[in-house]
Design an enzyme around this catalytic site. Sequence first.
Site, PDB file in Angstrom:
ATOM      1  N   ASP A 127      -2.564   1.951   7.824  1.00  0.00           N
ATOM      2  CA  ASP A 127      -2.152   0.673   7.224  1.00  0.00           C
ATOM      3  C   ASP A 127      -1.125   0.022   8.155  1.00  0.00           C
ATOM      4  O   ASP A 127      -0.626   0.660   9.091  1.00  0.00           O
ATOM      5  CB  ASP A 127      -1.520   0.995   5.851  1.00  0.00           C
TER       6      ASP A 127
ATOM      7  N   GLU B  73      -1.393  -4.069  12.084  1.00  0.00           N
ATOM      8  CA  GLU B  73      -1.686  -5.379  12.715  1.00  0.00           C
ATOM      9  C   GLU B  73      -0.932  -5.568  14.025  1.00  0.00           C
ATOM     10  O   GLU B  73      -1.487  -6.242  14.900  1.00  0.00           O
ATOM     11  CB  GLU B  73      -1.374  -6.501  11.732  1.00  0.00           C
TER      12      GLU B  73
ATOM     13  N   ASP C 176      -4.881  -6.707   1.137  1.00  0.00           N
ATOM     14  CA  ASP C 176      -4.190  -6.959  -0.133  1.00  0.00           C
ATOM     15  C   ASP C 176      -4.731  -8.177  -0.868  1.00  0.00           C
ATOM     16  O   ASP C 176      -4.148  -9.259  -0.844  1.00  0.00           O
ATOM     17  CB  ASP C 176      -2.692  -7.133   0.115  1.00  0.00           C
TER      18      ASP C 176
HETATM   19  O1  MIG Z   1       3.724  -3.363   2.597  1.00  0.00           O
HETATM   20  O2  MIG Z   1       1.466   1.366   1.614  1.00  0.00           O
HETATM   21  O3  MIG Z   1      -2.556  -3.029   2.281  1.00  0.00           O
HETATM   22  O4  MIG Z   1      -3.091  -0.951   0.529  1.00  0.00           O
HETATM   23  O5  MIG Z   1      -0.901   0.289  -0.752  1.00  0.00           O
HETATM   24  C1  MIG Z   1       2.670  -2.853   1.835  1.00  0.00           C
HETATM   25  C2  MIG Z   1       1.636   0.398   0.624  1.00  0.00           C
HETATM   26  C3  MIG Z   1       2.053  -1.687   2.551  1.00  0.00           C
HETATM   27  C4  MIG Z   1      -0.219  -2.461   2.260  1.00  0.00           C
HETATM   28  C5  MIG Z   1      -1.630  -1.983   2.065  1.00  0.00           C
HETATM   29  C6  MIG Z   1      -1.764  -1.386   0.700  1.00  0.00           C
HETATM   30  C7  MIG Z   1      -0.801  -0.243   0.541  1.00  0.00           C
HETATM   31  C8  MIG Z   1       0.633  -0.731   0.779  1.00  0.00           C
HETATM   32  N1  MIG Z   1       0.724  -1.342   2.103  1.00  0.00           N
END
Ligand code: MIG
Length: 805
Positions: free
Chosen positions: A407, A410, A485
């Site tokens: 996650d 990016e 998200d």
């Molecule tokens: O700033 O890890 O898209 O699936 O549950 C949020 C917490 C960070 C974004 C992800 C989401 C995940 C969440 N993350």
Amino acid sequence: MILNTELEYKGDLFPSNIISFTKDVDTLHFYASNGVILQMTIVRDSVFRFRYTTTGIFDEDFSYAITKYASRGYNELEITEDDEKYIVTTAKLVCHIHKADMRKSIYDVNDNTLLSQDELGFHWEESYEFGGDIVKMSKISQDGESYYGLGDKPVHLNLKGKRFENWVTDSYAYGKDTDPIYKAIPFYVGLHHRKAYGIFFDNTFRTYFDFAQERRNITSFWAQGGEMNYYFIYGPEMSAVVENYTDLTGKPHQLPPLWALGYHQCKWSYYPESKVKEIANTFRELKIPCDAIYLDIDYMEGFRCFTWNNEYFPNPKKMVQELADDGFKTIVIIDPGIKIDPEYSIFKEGLENGYFCKRADGPYMKGKVWPGECYFPDFTNPEVREWWSDLFRELIEETGVKGVWNDMNEPAVMEVPGKTFPNDVRHDYDGNHCSHRKAHNIYGMQMARATYQGVKKYSYPKRPFVITRAAYSGTQRYTSSWTGDNVATWEHLWIANVQAQRMSMSGFSFIGSDIGGFAEQPNGELYVRWIQLGVFHPFCRTHSSGDHGDQEPWAFDENVTDIVRKFIEIRYELLPYLYTIFWKYANEGTPMLKSLVLYDQDDTQTHYRTDEFIYGEKILVCPINEPNAKGRRMYIPRGKWYNYWNDTIVSGGKETWVDADIDFMPLFIKEGAIIPKYPVQQYVGEKEIEQVTLEVYYKEGKEKSELYEDAADGYDYIKGRYSLRSFTLVGRKDELIIQQHKSGKFITSYETFKIKLHGLPFKIQKVEVDNEEMVFEEVKMNGDNTLEISKEFTELHIIGENSSK
Ligand code: MIG
């Protein structure tokens, strides 16, 4: 630099006239008098690559997107010239390159249809601030042309009249038309005059695409740096374009383990251990199939990657084992930010070895994410990827975790403008040192790649499972992905549907959305409608932010639970079908979800459809996108289709109303299809499969179907231990014949097929198998149009009562 005054446009520069030409095997060079060189490579008869330099020298030829396994080679190549142009001819295409200005036109070799025509063609603007050029390409938008592709854009499938940007971006609660979001897939398909071609602009800088938005008849694409470097891929079928693009940028390196195609349950966050177990147990108690459960960031110690919070999870290995004993695979999140903490061994290792990204003038790239201030590994450095992959040893090999979720790659940075690294951050880029302007769009891809290498290494001899949020073209080789998200709204259900289709036509089929929505809270009805869609996505996971309440199948009411169970059970029944289409995707690049336009591009009514899609080859799916619906109008593609729920046959090529109260959804099977089904299991491998059901949908005519199976995990299938069954169905007025052709060395656990006949227009008089009339031991007629038969049959012949045979 000399300008071609006739074409001068807003300070842009243009190639001047071509003064010479060279050919070296498959690569041609055209030299303009002002130093511009066009390099044209004949990749295949139907695939050209075009590269331009404005300085007389090309950059090092390096791409993260193009796979070394891409097929190359053509049958024909002829180059001629006349006064005005060079003419390059292959077995599929003709390309004219105009001597006056380097502009190109590409035609179908068979009927001379003009497929793609440069308008200004290549032009550029010098970039004083960063050096290099802003490189641009413009083309004429052909009559009636439509555009598709571009990865995860949350917009109408047909991109015509819109402009887009590719810059991988963390986009919490994005909406319809938000651009850019998480992925950069600079590939699109153009379709006009029944012919489809693709353009893959392999440039990792911030890129833009304009599909006849700024100027009605012009399509253009450009990048903030790097080379004008693009591939032209011809079909004429859209599916062939996507397959060729996927061949270039890569198919998944191996099949996923079958369990990864089961249902996954996730939330931010399930903790402590007792909560995780409670969730798992509830699935089993309520008999809702589930294969995977996720641990989000709270499992870690202060969000430090590769650590565990011992208070919440005192004995992770034991917990993971106990979950595994009950059929659950544990998947954990790993983010790129490494907490600045001199006591933390991974931070220390990274620092000592110089593995973290640095700013232009030397300081480390410091950014705030979940753990607080962090440094970030430079995943574009092969040594860093190697190091990172080794970090998974304990998690996978010792603790028994089965998959990893990447996650924030990016990369996302909190509380800063642009929500990511500043442009000046330096990257190794596999030895082609550069700034973040060039590396940004592939940072997440390289993280997922390094993660994949680690998970693969330590899962061996089992197959790896990885999921990533950020991606660039080619990321599909390593990992699955989700759409980020999203929000628990009806509009987002629509968005999830178009995004999954779009990803699939962009070479990335292993995709799904956060079912029910990540942000906010769905009501039971929305959750049900989303599950109905989600079970037909290659990746199927419920996830939510947890801020707004629970989102498990039982979090609503009993009716919701029952409907959700029913649909997840359908997913499990269809696992052999899903696995077969995955195998096709991994082998041939065939998109697992087919938008109607991809399925039948000659039917212009499909060009602007968004909701209906073909799941694999034979199943037509259309979600209900509105509350309180008892059904909906939908477009049925040409041909005849069986309503899955009641076997009524509809003829396509038109819109029609389809009933679908809350416990149903519009679902159709293509006539002639043979759909394999497993019995419902609570998780993959719960039962040994003792019989496979073949749902046979009668058709007057011929239809082919396939069934691929193997050990469901491991790599033996690569050595030939798979079982592939090709079925040919031929239906006539008074008979139905099914031929089976088998290949591969895998021996399936079951001995018999149960054949269920749908839509048989005659009463059965007798059944012959392999030319012998069957005795009861060999075929069991059940009197309800089902029969049981050895899995080894070569020909099943069902003869009607009025037949003279
Ligand atoms: O700033 O890890 O898209 O699936 O549950 C949020 C917490 C960070 C974004 C992800 C989401 C995940 C969440 N993350």
